[in-house]
Design a protein around this motif. Structure first.
Motif, short mmCIF file in Angstrom:
data_model
loop_
_atom_site.label_atom_id
_atom_site.label_comp_id
_atom_site.label_asym_id
_atom_site.label_seq_id
_atom_site.Cartn_x
_atom_site.Cartn_y
_atom_site.Cartn_z
N ASN A 1 48.52 37.85 49.94
CA ASN A 1 48.98 37.37 51.12
C ASN A 1 47.98 36.54 52.13
O ASN A 1 48.26 35.86 52.76
N ASN A 2 46.81 37.11 51.96
CA ASN A 2 45.67 36.58 52.71
C ASN A 2 44.50 35.93 51.96
O ASN A 2 43.52 35.66 52.28
N ALA A 3 44.81 35.71 50.70
CA ALA A 3 43.73 34.90 49.71
C ALA A 3 42.81 35.49 49.57
O ALA A 3 41.46 35.16 49.75
N ILE A 4 42.67 36.90 49.38
CA ILE A 4 41.56 37.77 49.19
C ILE A 4 41.38 38.15 47.63
O ILE A 4 42.45 38.70 47.16
N ASN A 5 40.21 37.98 47.20
CA ASN A 5 40.25 38.21 45.66
C ASN A 5 40.07 39.85 45.52
O ASN A 5 38.98 40.22 46.52
N ILE A 6 40.59 40.32 44.69
CA ILE A 6 40.56 41.78 44.42
C ILE A 6 40.06 42.18 42.99
O ILE A 6 40.59 41.46 42.11
N ASN A 7 39.18 43.13 42.89
CA ASN A 7 38.52 43.09 41.55
C ASN A 7 38.74 44.58 41.14
O ASN A 7 38.22 45.62 41.99
N SER A 8 39.71 45.08 40.24
CA SER A 8 40.04 46.57 40.01
C SER A 8 39.83 46.69 38.41
O SER A 8 39.83 45.91 37.45
N GLN A 9 39.59 48.09 38.20
CA GLN A 9 39.35 48.57 36.69
C GLN A 9 40.34 49.70 36.59
O GLN A 9 40.49 50.65 37.43
N SER A 10 40.60 49.92 35.33
CA SER A 10 41.46 51.24 35.05
C SER A 10 40.55 52.19 34.30
O SER A 10 39.61 51.71 33.60
N SER A 11 40.51 53.40 34.63
CA SER A 11 39.85 54.40 33.99
C SER A 11 40.81 55.57 33.65
O SER A 11 42.02 55.72 33.97
#
Length: 234
Positions: A169-179
């Motif tokens: 909703n706020n145009a923030i890039n999110i970088n995530s990984q699964s482990s």
């Protein structure tokens, strides 16, 4: 001589008879006088007895009157007390206690819940010399990317679901990984782990406490305050 004797005797007899008559009359008069006196005394006694009876009767009547008056007052007092008790009892029966209103709690069945999300990297401001070259422009002047943003998610969603919705909703890039431990947030808006030192990275807390599980395994409750903060050293 004999005539003279008899004459004398007759005179004596006459005189004697007169004397006797006088004595008899005197005695009779005395007897009458005594009788009158006795009658007067008897009358006086009767009068005294009558006065005494009258006084006694008057005293008795006075006492009876006082006793009757006291009894009447007692009866009146008892009657008044009885009437008061009757009135109080009637009033107590007439006055009804206020009815109790029972309010039933209705369980919330809504499928939506709300929480707030904050993303900040203030620690970098004091460690700019350690920041990876070219990343200065990604750091806000106050170190805050998102502050107390309210987001609505489905009941049962995780912290990861809430932060993804807030970033979208706020145009923030999110970088995530699964482990093997779950989803791990690598970075927000190109500020990633190890960009400000070998031990730098992101961690999160809910209502001021750091959970011991990954963000995709922590279920959000309504009203939760979620904060993702960047640390330069663990």
């Amino acid at each position: 001589m004999c005539i003279s004797f008899f004459g004398c005797s007759a005179d004596k007899k006459t005189e004697t008879g007169a004397n006797n008559s006088t004595v008899s009359n005197s005695a009779a008069a005395s007897s009458v006088s005594e009788s009158v006196t006795e009658k007067a005394d008897a009358k006086s006694t009767v009068s005294q007895n009558a006065d005494e009876n009258k006084n006694h009767s008057s005293g008795a009547n006075s006492q009876n009157s006082k006793s009757t008056s006291g009894a009447n007052r007692n009866n009146e007092n008892r009657t008044t007390e009885k009437e008061n008790r009757t009135q109080n009892t009637t009033a107590a029966k007439t006055t009804k206690a206020p009815s109790k209103t029972t309010t039933k709690k209705v369980a919330t069945t809504s499928s939506k819940i709300s929480c707030t999300v904050t993303i900040e990297c203030k620690s970098i401001l004091n460690n700019m010399d350690n920041l990876k070259e070219g990343h200065e422009d990604y750091v806000p002047d106050d170190g805050v990317m998102l502050s107390n943003y309210s987001v609505t998610v489905e009941n049962g969603d995780s912290v990861y679901d809430a932060v993804k919705s807030a970033c979208s909703n706020n145009a923030i890039n999110i970088n995530s990984q699964s482990s093997s431990y779950g989803v791990y947030i690598v970075g927000f808006n190109n500020i990633d782990e190890k960009d400000c030192g070998k031990e730098s990275g992101w961690k999160y807390k809910v209502n001021g406490k750091y959970p011991s599980k990954s963000c995709n395994k922590y279920t959000v409750s309504n009203g939760d305050n979620i904060v993702f903060t960047y640390t330069c050293s663990y």
